[in-house]
Scaffold this active site. Sequence first.
Site, mmCIF file in Angstrom:
data_model
loop_
_atom_site.group_PDB
_atom_site.id
_atom_site.type_symbol
_atom_site.label_atom_id
_atom_site.label_comp_id
_atom_site.label_asym_id
_atom_site.label_seq_id
_atom_site.Cartn_x
_atom_site.Cartn_y
_atom_site.Cartn_z
ATOM 1 C CG ASP A 152 -2.528 5.202 -2.969
ATOM 2 O OD1 ASP A 152 -1.704 4.325 -3.286
ATOM 3 O OD2 ASP A 152 -3.468 4.989 -2.190
ATOM 4 C CG HIS B 48 -2.139 -0.858 1.041
ATOM 5 N ND1 HIS B 48 -3.117 -0.582 0.109
ATOM 6 C CD2 HIS B 48 -2.535 -1.998 1.674
ATOM 7 C CE1 HIS B 48 -4.067 -1.505 0.183
ATOM 8 N NE2 HIS B 48 -3.737 -2.384 1.122
#
Length: 361
Positions: free
Chosen positions: A154, A125
């Site tokens: 991200d 992540h």
Amino acid sequence: MNQPLTGVRVVEMAGIGPGPHACMMLADLGADVVRVVRPGVVEPPSEHTLRGRTTVAADLKDPHERDRVLDLVAGADVLVEGFRPGVMERLGLGPAEVRARNPRTVYARMTGWGQTGPFATTAGHDINYISLTGALHAIGTAGQPLPPLNLVGDYGGGSMLLVNGVLAALVQRATTGEGQVVDAAMVDGAGLLLAGILELRTTGDWRDERSDNLLDGAAPYYGTYRCADGGFMAVGSIEPQFYALLLQGLGLDVAALPDRDDRSTWEPLRTRFAEVFASRPRAHWEQVFGGTDACVTPVLTFAEAPSHPHVAARSSLVATADGYAVGGAAPRLSAGDPVPASPGRASTLDDVATAWAGAPA
């Protein structure tokens, strides 16, 4: 109104995080984005990252359904996928199959670790991708690294990098007639975002210790201060002329303060600033510093931000009818500004194929 990407067709293989965010930006710029989801997945119309989509369902493990998606991709300019390396190849939708049907296709791959490297096939992540670049180590308190939401990996290092690659590939295609594969990795993007900080480190102007540097909250003239009502003000008075305006607004005499260029005085100087900010509510300081070059602004909540005069004037954030905030479209262009795309809608592969067949590419 024609937008910069009007006429560009994008097929998005449904995922989460940076892939959808990148496709939102492409839709805001006018691209026709079709999002392919698994059967049974219901995605309500969204004004956020799923805006601007036509959503269709397809079982990619069914050869017939897969071939129909491949037909759709053959008529697209861009394919965006965010699976682990090898997944699209096993489905028969890898770059070789897609570009055999249409060599002009830009095949954009969004992953955390990239298509190659020891970690390429492992899970991760945002927090993991930025941890290996040094970015996470540099952010947080003196005692502990803290994740900066999921903005660095991200979105800053992921979706922005993907869009950059897609647009570059489309520009090159105009010359060569050929598309290409874009390998966008969040670990690469996070490293790219660190260019300025790493440059400071090479000149000895950045230390590896957290809360010990100019831009990480250590400098008393670059940080946040609590006000009497519990609100906060953000101070970015780095340059001497801005620093002078900070002191003027706080009612402080530079002659009575420690030398700000002496790092050993940063702590007492911060303590003095904190005392003054804490003596008045945030609204007072907003009035004192508003419209000045002191580089001092209120720290707004998500609920407050859309109504700030500057944010509202530029529609940087927009309040929806239900009271939530939506990110505006950016950047501004002199011809064909991007606008937030309309909420998504559900459709079928047949309807999209018919629409694309009847419209100029």
